[in-house]
Design an enzyme around this catalytic site. Structure first.
Site, PDB file in Angstrom:
ATOM      1  CG  ASN A   9      -1.652   1.141   1.447  1.00 21.83           C
ATOM      2  OD1 ASN A   9      -1.875   1.996   0.583  1.00 21.83           O
ATOM      3  ND2 ASN A   9      -2.446   1.392   2.580  1.00 21.83           N
ATOM      4  CE  LYS A  11      -0.157   3.079   4.927  1.00 27.58           C
ATOM      5  NZ  LYS A  11      -0.014   3.181   6.380  1.00 27.58           N
ATOM      6  CG  HIS A  93      -5.648   1.827   5.627  1.00 23.44           C
ATOM      7  ND1 HIS A  93      -5.095   2.744   6.475  1.00 23.44           N
ATOM      8  CD2 HIS A  93      -4.702   1.332   5.236  1.00 23.44           C
ATOM      9  CE1 HIS A  93      -3.894   2.641   6.677  1.00 23.44           C
ATOM     10  NE2 HIS A  93      -3.787   1.591   5.966  1.00 23.44           N
ATOM     11  CD  GLU A  95      -2.841   5.447   6.919  1.00 22.08           C
ATOM     12  OE1 GLU A  95      -2.808   5.415   5.798  1.00 22.08           O
ATOM     13  OE2 GLU A  95      -1.915   5.041   7.556  1.00 22.08           O
ATOM     14  CD  GLU A 163      -3.240  -2.361   7.392  1.00 15.35           C
ATOM     15  OE1 GLU A 163      -2.369  -2.573   7.006  1.00 15.35           O
ATOM     16  OE2 GLU A 163      -3.867  -1.222   7.600  1.00 15.35           O
ATOM     17  N   GLY A 169       2.850   2.390  10.897  1.00 15.64           N
ATOM     18  CA  GLY A 169       3.907   3.192  10.722  1.00 15.64           C
ATOM     19  C   GLY A 169       4.539   3.654  12.053  1.00 15.64           C
ATOM     20  CB  SER A 209       5.634  -1.962  12.249  1.00 14.52           C
ATOM     21  OG  SER A 209       5.050  -0.481  12.382  1.00 14.52           O
TER      22      SER A 209
HETATM   23  P1  13P Z   1       3.230   0.530   7.575  1.00 14.21           P
HETATM   24  O1  13P Z   1       3.661  -0.830   7.036  1.00 14.21           O
HETATM   25  O2  13P Z   1       3.929   1.472   7.246  1.00 14.21           O
HETATM   26  O3  13P Z   1       3.255   0.297   9.237  1.00 14.21           O
HETATM   27  O4  13P Z   1       1.832   0.439   7.039  1.00 14.21           O
HETATM   28  C1  13P Z   1       0.873  -0.417   7.315  1.00 14.21           C
HETATM   29  C2  13P Z   1      -0.416  -0.223   6.485  1.00 14.21           C
HETATM   30  O5  13P Z   1      -1.275   0.578   6.992  1.00 14.21           O
HETATM   31  C3  13P Z   1      -0.603  -0.681   5.441  1.00 14.21           C
HETATM   32  O6  13P Z   1      -1.909  -0.578   4.950  1.00 14.21           O
END
Ligand code: 13P
Length: 249
Positions: A9, A11, A93, A95, A163, A169, A209
């Site tokens: 992803n 993002k 997601h 976010e 997640e 992150g 992560s």
């Molecule tokens: P990270 O791997 O950067 O922690 O992000 C995970 C994520 O949100 C994937 O959709």
């Protein structure tokens, strides 16, 4: 046998100058033995799909609208993602849930739109740190699963990604017992609702992560069928070893 999937992803990262990473990934994974997906920003989707054509690596979107077309300025529909080359779309997601106030009902409607356009939704669920500390993790995940997955799914037309919001992150990862507890719970809920056949066929990804250094340990956990990778998917040199770990799991 549930198909394993490593999905990257990107993002809100990436412009034309990052397309070289797609070529590098293709070169690093000449014959992937698991499903591999890159979900770039929509502006890059068709270019990434063209570069990956014939490679065995697929592409996905990061969100879609619930309806096929209409007066929704700035939104992207599922048929548009499919037209650009996507086979999958990430939905719900954390976010999107946080930044745009998306509810479980929104995610469910989007998933219906995705399935109608022959896309496979990757539906994300996960608890916040406060919810985990209050021992509410399974109740939260159960509610998100019940509300976000439409009734119309089939086993080969659904992916779930667990997640934990506090692991995204941050470099923090739940321990393997914590991951296993949630993944086993998700599998049980899917089997309860959709029957054992469908419930067993759905890949359940872990996200938050994931790096080359922790991937093998995570992939050894029961009912972990792959990963949804953020930061470590942006560079082929970071993502290819994660795919290799999944192939070896
Ligand atoms: P990270 O791997 O950067 O922690 O992000 C995970 C994520 O949100 C994937 O959709």
């Amino acid at each position: 046998m549930v198909r394993k999937l490593a999905a990257g992803n990107w993002k809100m990262n990436g412009t034309a100058e990052n397309l070289g990473e797609v070529d590098a990934l293709k070169a690093a994974l000449p014959r992937p033995e698991v499903d591999v997906l890159i979900c770039p920003p929509t502006t890059l989707l068709s270019r990434v799909a063209e570069r990956l054509d014939g490679s065995g690596i697929g592409t996905g979107g990061q969100d879609c609208h619930s309806v096929r077309a209409g007066a929704h300025t700035g939104d992207i529909s599922a048929p548009m993602l499919a037209d650009a080359g996507a086979s999958h779309v990430i939905l719900g997601h954390s976010e999107r849930r946080n930044d745009h106030g998306e509810t479980d009902a929104d995610v469910r409607d989007k998933a219906k739109g995705a399935i109608a356009a022959d896309l496979t939704p990757i539906i994300c669920v996960g608890e916040t740190l406060a919810e985990r500390e209050a021992a509410n993790t399974l109740a939260i995940i159960g509610g998100q699963l019940a509300g976000s997955i439409p009734d119309i799914v089939t086993g080969d037309r659904l992916v779930i990604a667990y997640e934990p919001v506090w692991a995204i992150g941050t470099g923090k990862v739940p321990d393997t017992d914590q991951i296993g507890e949630v993944h086993d719970f998700i599998r049980a809920k899917l089997e309860q609702r959709f029957g054992v056949g469908v419930g067993r066929a759905v890949p359940i990804l872990y996200g938050g992560s994931v790096k080359a250094g922790n991937a093998a340990e995570i992939f050894a956990v029961s009912n972990v069928g792959g990963a949804l990778v953020g930061g470590a998917s942006l560079k082929a040199a970071d993502f290819a070893p994660i795919v290799a770990a999944l192939q070896g799991a």
